[in-house]
Scaffold this motif. Structure first.
Motif, PDB file in Angstrom:
ATOM      1  N   GLU A  88      37.424  48.518  44.859  1.00 20.10           N
ATOM      2  CA  GLU A  88      38.007  47.639  43.838  1.00 20.10           C
ATOM      3  C   GLU A  88      39.456  48.015  43.575  1.00 20.10           C
ATOM      4  OE1 GLU A  88      36.518  48.256  39.865  1.00 20.10           O
ATOM      5  OE2 GLU A  88      37.084  46.234  39.223  1.00 20.10           O
ATOM      6  N   MET A 117      37.189  38.611  43.200  1.00 20.72           N
ATOM      7  CA  MET A 117      37.257  39.615  42.127  1.00 20.72           C
ATOM      8  C   MET A 117      37.716  38.978  40.827  1.00 20.72           C
ATOM      9  SD  MET A 117      37.263  42.665  40.851  1.00 20.72           S
ATOM     10  CE  MET A 117      36.926  43.701  42.266  1.00 20.72           C
ATOM     11  N   ASN A 155      37.026  39.452  36.895  1.00 15.47           N
ATOM     12  CA  ASN A 155      37.795  40.595  36.392  1.00 15.47           C
ATOM     13  C   ASN A 155      39.259  40.469  36.783  1.00 15.47           C
ATOM     14  OD1 ASN A 155      38.879  43.007  35.663  1.00 15.47           O
ATOM     15  ND2 ASN A 155      37.493  44.288  36.855  1.00 15.47           N
ATOM     16  N   GLY A 211      42.804  45.886  44.089  1.00 16.73           N
ATOM     17  CA  GLY A 211      43.613  45.732  42.866  1.00 16.73           C
ATOM     18  C   GLY A 211      45.053  46.159  43.108  1.00 16.73           C
ATOM     19  N   VAL A 234      31.030  41.274  38.104  1.00 16.00           N
ATOM     20  CA  VAL A 234      31.891  41.038  39.276  1.00 16.00           C
ATOM     21  C   VAL A 234      31.001  40.749  40.492  1.00 16.00           C
ATOM     22  CG1 VAL A 234      33.451  42.198  40.917  1.00 16.00           C
ATOM     23  CG2 VAL A 234      33.835  42.412  38.456  1.00 16.00           C
ATOM     24  N   PRO A 270      41.446  44.549  38.209  1.00 14.76           N
ATOM     25  CA  PRO A 270      40.756  45.463  39.124  1.00 14.76           C
ATOM     26  C   PRO A 270      41.482  46.797  39.319  1.00 14.76           C
ATOM     27  CG  PRO A 270      41.734  43.633  40.331  1.00 14.76           C
ATOM     28  CD  PRO A 270      41.851  43.302  38.882  1.00 14.76           C
ATOM     29  N   CYS A 310      40.322  48.785  36.240  1.00 18.17           N
ATOM     30  CA  CYS A 310      38.896  49.111  36.232  1.00 18.17           C
ATOM     31  C   CYS A 310      38.505  50.015  37.393  1.00 18.17           C
ATOM     32  CB  CYS A 310      38.062  47.842  36.263  1.00 18.17           C
ATOM     33  SG  CYS A 310      38.286  46.882  34.768  1.00 18.17           S
ATOM     34  N   GLY A 311      39.107  49.802  38.553  1.00 20.88           N
ATOM     35  CA  GLY A 311      38.826  50.664  39.695  1.00 20.88           C
ATOM     36  C   GLY A 311      39.124  52.116  39.373  1.00 20.88           C
TER      37      GLY A 311
END
Lengths: 467, 286
Positions: free
Chosen positions: A115, A76, A80, A119, A55, A83, A86-87
């Protein structure tokens, strides 16, 4: 003045023990902007190297800092698409944040929290649609709708291929749905991301399809131009100790699936029940163990067991705990008891087939093994018993062989993982790619996504060359 | 969603349903099972495949109403839809010519035994079938079983139909009077335990089909594990058929009781809801 790393608001530990709602509440705009200010905007950013999907971290932070959140999201999404997921679930301390220059002298930038902030903004506002290009006429099958499969499907869909995802369960998302609990990753986040990708890119998801049973891999290879296997590592490992079949002993997979996929914490509104005792032992100290222990303590509270205890039994010490730092921290805050340097040798029954305790042995740390971690060694004559009525085994998982039932040509390791090229995901079989836990054994959401994306890129190249 | 095309009431508590599920019907074989979930709130329950029609794309399931989910399923009718119908799961029965085989079916176990007996007959075996149940009301498919058997023995615990006996009694007579190559036994765990104990005395290989607690049905949860002589196995992916002589039956019976209390609670809640709805219907109908 130097800005401190911003804490994320969380639900009070006493309160949250009694509910399954999200623990970490996310940055406010003010907090996100303040944290973004801390980024040094390195010329040669180490954080990007630390990210399994690369990223463009300084860039998305810069855009946010300039109050340009839509650009931040666009940057982002180059690397990805998830987010908000993943965050929340990436072990940032070992990845981006672990490589952050600020971490050398103080605390790294809270990249994961920023992130997640952008997101969540995207989830709420949908500013960055996935554009569906012209149909290429190529068909790709993706087996498994977890992180690897989803990442692969989205990148194939963005290229204009017709993508069909096969999922064995009744709900798409894989481990994001059956494994990770609501209080760490709300299911609305997962469903919203999947629905959005499906809608934007015309991806078809066929649930209730167990590849290997409902259809075989060879049938898929006949019908599709390319096939990607992202079936994860779904087979639970049980300890080789006596007593694992007593009532009250279960795999973390069973425990978490009952709770997360089947919503057993809302029994009897939902039909699937889950049993929890007053004295629970979770074996292992990875993320799955933390999830299990924290679910257990919430269930005890929900069932009115005020004096309930949840132990995590781990054969190494505090310093080796493999779980994501934040989860370990939250678990301790919530009152989980950690029995370090302790290893079970037998599960004890009550004579009627029901678990009543665990016999353990004390361990000490010896020489480093080939993974670099110090190897636990049993201390002689140190056995002792703990009174326990529920045992949850969180010792890792291996790939589910169901998908491979009819295939002899696909190379696999002795551990059951598929042999695939790390860069391209190509397997020993033509037209067949694989990635994620089915190749690496249990790993992380983001590394599986990375593998799915690399395979998608290679499939795209392969299909572009195919007349 | 999967549509119920046909429903038959085989006894007061045993129902048959044909479900439209072409992807399952296409692959189904005798001995395999499906996972069924009624609706968003439903649990995933394993049910054995009783029959299938590849051309029509239908799979037949038969179930006894014992808990909340099966009772609820029993209230559904043709045209209704169920949320999940996944399969076929587990290994199919190893159908070949063994010689003389005995198929023992207890209660609702008649349903899974029928396709196996049919396939064994088709493979050239001499098939002797024993059907048993607590009483006459719980017996069904006598004619279908007769059609695929060279000999059919029927018995009930209370003598309300056929011989007054439990299935091990006629089985013992058969094993004592002729050479039997293989026995299949499907029914309540306790029946399979005693059949296996008996056939062990006669040294006749015996296959049982287990119906345990299960969630995914694909090897993921391990809730279905059974202890065999060689260690724990998963019913969903290693079974559902196992060598009856190698199973630790006491462990199996104990594990089946894990959720007894919750099942009772769910059943009572369901009965209460049904009574309430009936009362409201009566009230508003007035």
């Amino acid at each position: 003045m130097k800005i401190k790393r911003q804490d994320m608001p969380v639900q009070n530990s006493n309160e949250r023990r009694g509910n399954f709602e999200e623990v970490a509440l996310g940055f406010t705009k003010e907090l996100a902007l303040k944290e973004a200010e801390r980024c040094l905007q390195c010329k040669k950013p180490k954080c990007i190297e630390g990210c399994p999907v690369g990223v463009l971290i300084p860039q998305f932070i810069k855009a946010l800092r300039e109050n340009n959140i839509e650009d931040s999201i666009k940057i982002m999404k180059i690397k990805n698409n998830l987010p908000a997921v993943c965050g929340r679930v990436c072990p940032q301390e070992n990845q981006c944040e672990g490589s952050c220059l600020l971490g050398k002298t103080g605390e790294p930038v809270a990249i994961g929290r920023i992130e997640r902030y952008i997101g969540d903004y995207e989830l709420a506002h949908r500013t960055c649609p996935l554009n569906k290009p012209k149909n290429t006429g190529k068909k790709v099958a993706v087996v498994g709708s977890g992180p690897a499969g989803l990442a692969c499907a989205v990148d194939l869909g963005k290229e204009g291929h017709k993508v069909t995802v096969f999922e064995s369960l009744h709900s798409a998302g894989g481990v994001l749905v059956y494994g990770i609990p609501e209080f760490r990753l709300p299911k609305t986040v997962v469903h919203s991301e999947i629905d959005y990708a499906v809608k934007c890119l015309g991806i078809e998801i066929r649930t209730d399809h167990i590849i290997g049973k409902t259809m075989t891999l060879d049938e898929l290879l006949d019908e599709y131009d390319a096939v990607f296997i992202g079936t994860g590592a779904g087979l639970p490992l049980f300890m080789k100790v006596p007593g694992i079949n007593y009532s009250g002993v279960m795999s973390a997979n069973e425990f978490l699936t009952r709770i997360n996929l089947m919503k057993a914490y809302r029994f009897p509104e939902y039909d699937t029940p889950v049993r929890i005792g007053e004295r629970v032992a979770v074996i292992g100290a990875g993320n799955v163990a933390m999830d299990s222990a924290r679910c257990a303590i919430r269930l005890q509270k929900a069932f009115g067991m005020e004096s309930g205890e949840v132990h995590v039994i781990y054969r190494r010490s505090r310093d080796e705990v493999p779980a994501r730092k934040e989860e370990f921290h939250h678990a301790e805050e919530e009152g989980i008891i950690f029995d370090f340097l302790t290893s079970p040798v037998a599960i004890l029954g009550d004579g009627n087939g029901i678990v009543k305790g665990i016999k353990c042995i004390r361990m000490k740390l010896g020489e480093a093994d080939d993974t670099g971690r110090r190897k636990p060694v049993a201390i002689e004559d140190s056995e002792f018993e703990i009174k326990i009525d529920t045992v949850i085994m969180a010792l890792g998982t291996s790939p589910n062989p169901v998908v491979f039932t009819d295939d002899g040509n696909l190379r696999r390791t002795k551990k059951g993982t598929v042999v695939a090229d790390n860069e391209t995901g190509r397997t020993s079989k033509k037209q067949l790619w694989a990635g994620g836990d089915v190749v690496t054994g249990s790993a992380t959401v983001i590394s599986a996504m990375g593998a799915g994306k690399r395979a998608a890129a290679d499939i795209n190249r392969f299909l572009a060359g195919k007349k | 969603m999967y549509t119920i095309l046909d429903k038959q009431t085989l006894s007061s508590v045993i129902k048959l349903m044909d479900i439209k599920a072409p992807h399952v019907a296409k692959k189904a074989k005798a001995g395999q099972f499906v996972i069924v979930r009624i609706n968003e709130f439903g649990e995933r329950i394993p049910l054995t495949i009783a029959d299938f029609d590849r051309k029509a794309g239908t799979v037949t399931i038969i179930f006894q109403e014992v808990g909340k989910s099966t009772r609820h399923l029993g209230t559904l009718n043709p045209g209704d839809k169920i949320a999940t119908f996944a399969g076929p799961l587990g290994h199919p029965t190893d159908i070949k010519k063994y010689g003389t085989v005995v198929c023992v079916a207890g209660g609702v176990g008649i349903a899974p035994v029928y396709p196996i007996a049919k396939a064994l007959k088709g493979a050239g075996n001499t098939v002797i079938s024993i059907m048993g149940a607590r009483n006459k009301d719980l017996l069904f498919w006598e004619n279908k079983m007769r059609a695929v058997s060279d000999e059919l023995v029927i018995c009930t615990d209370d003598g309300s139909y056929g011989k007054k006996a439990i299935v091990t009694e006629p089985l013992k007579e058969i094993l004592g009077s002729q050479k039997v190559s293989h026995v299949w036994a499907i029914g309540p765990a306790i029946m399979m335990k005693f059949v296996s104990r008996l056939t062990k005395e006669f040294n006749v290989p015996t296959v049982v089909s287990l119906n345990t607690i299960m969630i995914d049905g694909t090897g993921m949860c391990g809730g279905c594990r059974v202890l065999l002589e060689e260690g724990a196995k998963f019913v969903c992916v290693d079974g559902p058929e196992f060598d009856g002589h190698k199973i630790n039956w006491d462990s199996l019976l104990s594990r089946q009781r894990i959720y007894h209390e919750e099942e009772r609670k769910a059943s009572e809640r369901w009965a209460h809801k049904c009574n309430l709805e009936a009362a409201i219907a009566k009230d508003t109908g007035r």
